[in-house]
Design a protein around this motif. Structure first.
Motif, PDB file in Angstrom:
ATOM      1  N   ASP A  69       0.827  -1.215   0.000  1.00  0.00           N
ATOM      2  CA  ASP A  69       0.000   0.000   0.000  1.00  0.00           C
ATOM      3  C   ASP A  69       0.860   1.263   0.000  1.00  0.00           C
ATOM      4  O   ASP A  69       0.444   2.291  -0.534  1.00  0.00           O
ATOM      5  CB  ASP A  69      -0.945  -0.001   1.204  1.00  0.00           C
ATOM      6  CG  ASP A  69      -2.033  -1.059   1.074  1.00  0.00           C
ATOM      7  OD1 ASP A  69      -2.191  -1.627  -0.030  1.00  0.00           O
ATOM      8  OD2 ASP A  69      -2.716  -1.324   2.086  1.00  0.00           O
ATOM      9  N   TYR A  70       2.044   1.216   0.585  1.00  0.00           N
ATOM     10  CA  TYR A  70       2.947   2.371   0.592  1.00  0.00           C
ATOM     11  C   TYR A  70       3.330   2.764  -0.833  1.00  0.00           C
ATOM     12  O   TYR A  70       3.366   3.942  -1.180  1.00  0.00           O
ATOM     13  CB  TYR A  70       4.204   2.049   1.412  1.00  0.00           C
ATOM     14  CG  TYR A  70       5.237   3.136   1.404  1.00  0.00           C
ATOM     15  CD1 TYR A  70       5.121   4.236   2.251  1.00  0.00           C
ATOM     16  CD2 TYR A  70       6.328   3.088   0.542  1.00  0.00           C
ATOM     17  CE1 TYR A  70       6.074   5.247   2.240  1.00  0.00           C
ATOM     18  CE2 TYR A  70       7.281   4.087   0.514  1.00  0.00           C
ATOM     19  CZ  TYR A  70       7.148   5.161   1.374  1.00  0.00           C
ATOM     20  OH  TYR A  70       8.080   6.163   1.361  1.00  0.00           O
ATOM     21  N   TYR A  71       3.630   1.778  -1.669  1.00  0.00           N
ATOM     22  CA  TYR A  71       3.992   2.039  -3.058  1.00  0.00           C
ATOM     23  C   TYR A  71       2.783   2.093  -3.984  1.00  0.00           C
ATOM     24  O   TYR A  71       2.948   2.177  -5.206  1.00  0.00           O
ATOM     25  CB  TYR A  71       4.980   0.988  -3.557  1.00  0.00           C
ATOM     26  CG  TYR A  71       6.357   1.156  -2.950  1.00  0.00           C
ATOM     27  CD1 TYR A  71       7.140   2.257  -3.267  1.00  0.00           C
ATOM     28  CD2 TYR A  71       6.860   0.233  -2.049  1.00  0.00           C
ATOM     29  CE1 TYR A  71       8.392   2.431  -2.713  1.00  0.00           C
ATOM     30  CE2 TYR A  71       8.113   0.390  -1.487  1.00  0.00           C
ATOM     31  CZ  TYR A  71       8.868   1.493  -1.825  1.00  0.00           C
ATOM     32  OH  TYR A  71      10.112   1.660  -1.267  1.00  0.00           O
ATOM     33  N   GLU A  72       1.588   2.023  -3.425  1.00  0.00           N
ATOM     34  CA  GLU A  72       0.326   2.119  -4.160  1.00  0.00           C
ATOM     35  C   GLU A  72       0.248   1.088  -5.288  1.00  0.00           C
ATOM     36  O   GLU A  72      -0.163   1.391  -6.416  1.00  0.00           O
ATOM     37  CB  GLU A  72       0.126   3.535  -4.698  1.00  0.00           C
ATOM     38  CG  GLU A  72       0.022   4.569  -3.595  1.00  0.00           C
ATOM     39  CD  GLU A  72      -0.075   5.994  -4.109  1.00  0.00           C
ATOM     40  OE1 GLU A  72       0.055   6.211  -5.342  1.00  0.00           O
ATOM     41  OE2 GLU A  72      -0.285   6.887  -3.286  1.00  0.00           O
ATOM     42  N   ILE A  73       0.631  -0.134  -4.975  1.00  0.00           N
ATOM     43  CA  ILE A  73       0.548  -1.233  -5.930  1.00  0.00           C
ATOM     44  C   ILE A  73      -0.853  -1.814  -5.846  1.00  0.00           C
ATOM     45  O   ILE A  73      -1.343  -2.108  -4.764  1.00  0.00           O
ATOM     46  CB  ILE A  73       1.615  -2.310  -5.609  1.00  0.00           C
ATOM     47  CG1 ILE A  73       3.016  -1.686  -5.672  1.00  0.00           C
ATOM     48  CG2 ILE A  73       1.489  -3.485  -6.558  1.00  0.00           C
ATOM     49  CD1 ILE A  73       4.104  -2.569  -5.132  1.00  0.00           C
ATOM     50  N   ASP A  74      -1.490  -1.953  -6.990  1.00  0.00           N
ATOM     51  CA  ASP A  74      -2.846  -2.489  -7.046  1.00  0.00           C
ATOM     52  C   ASP A  74      -2.776  -4.016  -6.928  1.00  0.00           C
ATOM     53  O   ASP A  74      -2.544  -4.705  -7.920  1.00  0.00           O
ATOM     54  CB  ASP A  74      -3.520  -2.074  -8.355  1.00  0.00           C
ATOM     55  CG  ASP A  74      -4.973  -2.486  -8.405  1.00  0.00           C
ATOM     56  OD1 ASP A  74      -5.608  -2.585  -7.339  1.00  0.00           O
ATOM     57  OD2 ASP A  74      -5.482  -2.727  -9.519  1.00  0.00           O
ATOM     58  N   LEU A  75      -2.949  -4.509  -5.703  1.00  0.00           N
ATOM     59  CA  LEU A  75      -2.782  -5.931  -5.442  1.00  0.00           C
ATOM     60  C   LEU A  75      -3.652  -6.329  -4.264  1.00  0.00           C
ATOM     61  O   LEU A  75      -3.676  -5.648  -3.238  1.00  0.00           O
ATOM     62  CB  LEU A  75      -1.309  -6.223  -5.121  1.00  0.00           C
ATOM     63  CG  LEU A  75      -0.922  -7.647  -4.847  1.00  0.00           C
ATOM     64  CD1 LEU A  75      -0.974  -8.451  -6.142  1.00  0.00           C
ATOM     65  CD2 LEU A  75       0.478  -7.706  -4.260  1.00  0.00           C
ATOM     66  N   TYR A  76      -4.370  -7.424  -4.427  1.00  0.00           N
ATOM     67  CA  TYR A  76      -5.181  -7.947  -3.334  1.00  0.00           C
ATOM     68  C   TYR A  76      -4.319  -8.784  -2.398  1.00  0.00           C
ATOM     69  O   TYR A  76      -3.335  -9.397  -2.811  1.00  0.00           O
ATOM     70  CB  TYR A  76      -6.325  -8.818  -3.874  1.00  0.00           C
ATOM     71  CG  TYR A  76      -7.378  -8.045  -4.596  1.00  0.00           C
ATOM     72  CD1 TYR A  76      -8.232  -7.189  -3.914  1.00  0.00           C
ATOM     73  CD2 TYR A  76      -7.519  -8.163  -5.973  1.00  0.00           C
ATOM     74  CE1 TYR A  76      -9.201  -6.477  -4.584  1.00  0.00           C
ATOM     75  CE2 TYR A  76      -8.486  -7.456  -6.648  1.00  0.00           C
ATOM     76  CZ  TYR A  76      -9.324  -6.611  -5.945  1.00  0.00           C
ATOM     77  OH  TYR A  76     -10.268  -5.908  -6.612  1.00  0.00           O
TER      78      TYR A  76
END
Length: 148
Positions: free
Chosen positions: A32-39
């Motif tokens: 979430d810190y790097y704003e990666i779209d991943l569940y």
């Protein structure tokens, strides 16, 4: 139910809980810190090592059923503290970086060459920090030439 089977099930149960909180901290404080779209489920499934899970299953199962109660509580408690510590932002980010980051990588596409660090190597995309651009970019794996 045999004692070995009970040890195996209790080891699996405790190991699953430890892994859950380990990856939860990585998700909150690295992904979430790097704003990666991943569940979370994809992160957990793609990076769960069967060998490490099996080792901890047998080890924790043995400790819970075949050692004395005081040693079992101290050992399992220590492992829970380590696992929960990834919920502390700097620790979660550092653990995520050590598990997921690949440094000093060169990626080639048809038009460009990128120099930097792979932040996350996903199923279809790579989140990459380009040191020349000083920017985080997302690249499709299909367009990258060579092996990553």
């Amino acid at each position: 139910m045999s004692k070995f089977f009970q040890a195996l099930l209790s080891g699996m149960f405790f190991t699953f809980i430890l892994d859950f909180f380990l990856f939860l901290g990585i998700k909150f404080h690295y992904i979430d810190y790097y704003e990666i779209d991943l569940y979370y489920n994809i992160l957990f499934a793609d990076h769960q090592s069967l060998w490490v899970f099996s080792l901890f299953t047998f080890l924790i199962g043995y400790i819970t059923l075949y050692t004395n109660m005081k040693f079992a509580l101290i050992s399992i408690g220590f492992l829970f503290v380590l696992s929960f510590s990834t919920l502390i932002p700097p620790i979660g980010k550092a653990v995520g970086a050590s598990l997921l980051t690949k440094e000093d990588v060169v990626l080639q596409t048809a038009r460009f060459s990128y120099h930097g660090n792979i932040i996350y190597d996903g199923r279809k995309k790579i989140t990459f920090y380009d040191t020349e651009l000083q920017k985080i970019i997302t690249l499709d794996k299909e367009k990258i030439k060579g092996k990553i």
